[in-house]
Design an enzyme around this catalytic site. Structure first.
Site, PDB file in Angstrom:
ATOM      1  CG  ASN A  22      -0.297   0.204   2.522  1.00 56.46           C
ATOM      2  OD1 ASN A  22       0.405   1.202   2.715  1.00 56.46           O
ATOM      3  ND2 ASN A  22      -0.473  -0.705   3.461  1.00 56.46           N
ATOM      4  CG  ASN A  71      -6.658  -6.431   7.308  1.00 55.13           C
ATOM      5  OD1 ASN A  71      -5.695  -5.742   7.618  1.00 55.13           O
ATOM      6  ND2 ASN A  71      -7.694  -5.919   6.667  1.00 55.13           N
ATOM      7  NE  ARG A 139      -4.250  -4.030  -0.133  1.00 51.60           N
ATOM      8  CZ  ARG A 139      -3.583  -4.214   1.006  1.00 51.60           C
ATOM      9  NH1 ARG A 139      -3.970  -5.114   1.870  1.00 51.60           N
ATOM     10  NH2 ARG A 139      -2.531  -3.481   1.285  1.00 51.60           N
ATOM     11  CG  HIS A 168      -7.942  -2.358   4.205  1.00 58.18           C
ATOM     12  ND1 HIS A 168      -6.763  -2.625   4.866  1.00 58.18           N
ATOM     13  CD2 HIS A 168      -8.207  -3.448   3.442  1.00 58.18           C
ATOM     14  CE1 HIS A 168      -6.324  -3.832   4.502  1.00 58.18           C
ATOM     15  NE2 HIS A 168      -7.177  -4.346   3.646  1.00 58.18           N
ATOM     16  CG  ASP A 170     -10.040  -0.684   8.656  1.00 60.03           C
ATOM     17  OD1 ASP A 170      -9.284  -0.272   7.748  1.00 60.03           O
ATOM     18  OD2 ASP A 170      -9.739  -1.633   9.420  1.00 60.03           O
ATOM     19  CB  ALA A 258       2.663  -1.027   8.338  1.00 59.33           C
ATOM     20  CB  CYS A 264      -5.508  -1.546  11.120  1.00 58.62           C
ATOM     21  SG  CYS A 264      -5.922  -0.296   9.958  1.00 58.62           S
TER      22      CYS A 264
HETATM   23  N1  ARG Z   1       0.336  -3.254   5.754  1.00 56.28           N
HETATM   24  C1  ARG Z   1      -0.987  -3.752   5.943  1.00 56.28           C
HETATM   25  C2  ARG Z   1      -1.608  -4.031   4.575  1.00 56.28           C
HETATM   26  O1  ARG Z   1      -1.348  -3.289   3.670  1.00 56.28           O
HETATM   27  C3  ARG Z   1      -1.817  -2.767   6.711  1.00 56.28           C
HETATM   28  C4  ARG Z   1      -3.195  -3.266   6.994  1.00 56.28           C
HETATM   29  C5  ARG Z   1      -4.053  -2.271   7.720  1.00 56.28           C
HETATM   30  N2  ARG Z   1      -5.283  -2.858   8.063  1.00 56.28           N
HETATM   31  C6  ARG Z   1      -6.489  -2.291   7.916  1.00 56.28           C
HETATM   32  N3  ARG Z   1      -7.517  -2.925   8.354  1.00 56.28           N
HETATM   33  N4  ARG Z   1      -6.636  -1.146   7.318  1.00 56.28           N
HETATM   34  O2  ARG Z   1      -2.334  -4.972   4.370  1.00 56.28           O
END
Ligand code: ARG
Length: 272
Positions: A22, A71, A139, A168, A170, A258, A264
């Site tokens: 991401n 996730n 995603r 995402h 969220d 990240a 998350c």
């Molecule tokens: N680095 C993770 C990804 O890209 C971060 C996930 C964050 N999770 C979320 N529910 N927004 O998958």
């Protein structure tokens, strides 16, 4: 005061940025301050345990993003639909999450292998109406809608995400108690914005600005009247205050590298 809420978290033992899936991860490979990440995670854990129950899953070497338990899958009562991650880097997490739920007696379903769906990162229950909001575009795919409706039932409303930074649901959308909705309208296409405006009355919609959106203020954990976020402007704090919510800020800079923050890092397990 304790709420009846229960969250799943994963300690950041092996947390790192070791690949890029991401935009937030760009320039951050191997740039995590591990001691600081542990301290920030612990502060969030402490806030949540003051007001809710937190369960833990063991972190796994080779799965640096497993700390983002949102996730893991989508929970409804004692049933769970385990995520099918879009990128292979995160698919290693799938069996660990599936086992955690199986070991605790959940009725576990899996996604078809060719239908990416990233759990409560992209599927959020409304807190005012019996409805699940599902996002696709980055995603999860739209085809996940039929699978979710088939396995868990209920009304599913699909929204299309259009800004890579909000990959995402969220990261830009957060249903709150009483049917309130915190969201960043620019992250959605026009049709989805219209859908939101049709289903959520204006008095319940809290549209936030870019500064708050980029600080992941929508990536909020709501526990009773408390809204826990990484960081927020005073305009945000005031807007929520007027609706009876108290904003609690706890820095999560290492996880932002990240592409994640408060919400998350948690998965709500008490989903009616
Ligand atoms: N680095 C993770 C990804 O890209 C971060 C996930 C964050 N999770 C979320 N529910 N927004 O998958």
């Amino acid at each position: 005061m304790k709420t009846p809420h229960v969250f799943l978290m994963c300690p950041p033992e092996y947390f790192d940025v070791s690949y890029i899936i991401n935009p937030w991860m760009h320039g951050n490979v191997r740039k995590i301050d591990n001691a600081l990440a542990k301290q920030q995670w612990r502060a969030l854990y402490d806030i949540l345990t003051d007001h809710a129950t937190v369960r833990l899953i063991h972190s796994q070497p080779g799965s640096p993003d497993m700390v983002f338990t949102a996730n893991a899958g989508l929970v409804k009562e004692r049933r769970v639909l385990v995520s099918r991650f879009r990128y292979p880097e995160r698919q290693y997490e799938e069996p660990y999450f599936a086992d955690w739920f199986l070991d605790r007696g959940y009725e576990v379903s899996l996604m078809p292998r060719d239908v990416p769906f990233e759990g409560a990162g992209d599927a959020l229950y409304d807190r005012g109406a019996a409805r699940l909001w599902l996002a696709y575009g980055h995603r999860s795919v739209l085809a996940a809608k039929e699978v979710i409706a088939g396995k868990l039932g209920g009304e599913v409303v699909a929204l299309k995400l259009t800004d890579q930074r909000f990959y995402h649901l969220d990261t830009c959308f957060c249903p709150l108690d009483g049917g309130h909705l915190l969201y960043y309208p620019n992250a959605f296409d026009a049709t989805s914005r219209a859908t939101i405006e049709r289903l959520v009355p204006a008095s319940r919609r809290i549209a936030i600005g870019e500064e708050d959106a980029l600080a992941f203020a929508c990536n909020a954990v709501s526990v009773g009247a408390r809204i826990v976020v990484n960081r927020a402007t005073t305009a945000f704090v005031d807007a929520l205050g007027r609706r009876g919510f108290e904003v609690v800020q706890t820095p999560l800079s290492e996880f932002m590298k990240a592409g994640g923050s408060a919400k998350c890092l948690t998965l709500r397990l008490d989903e009616p």
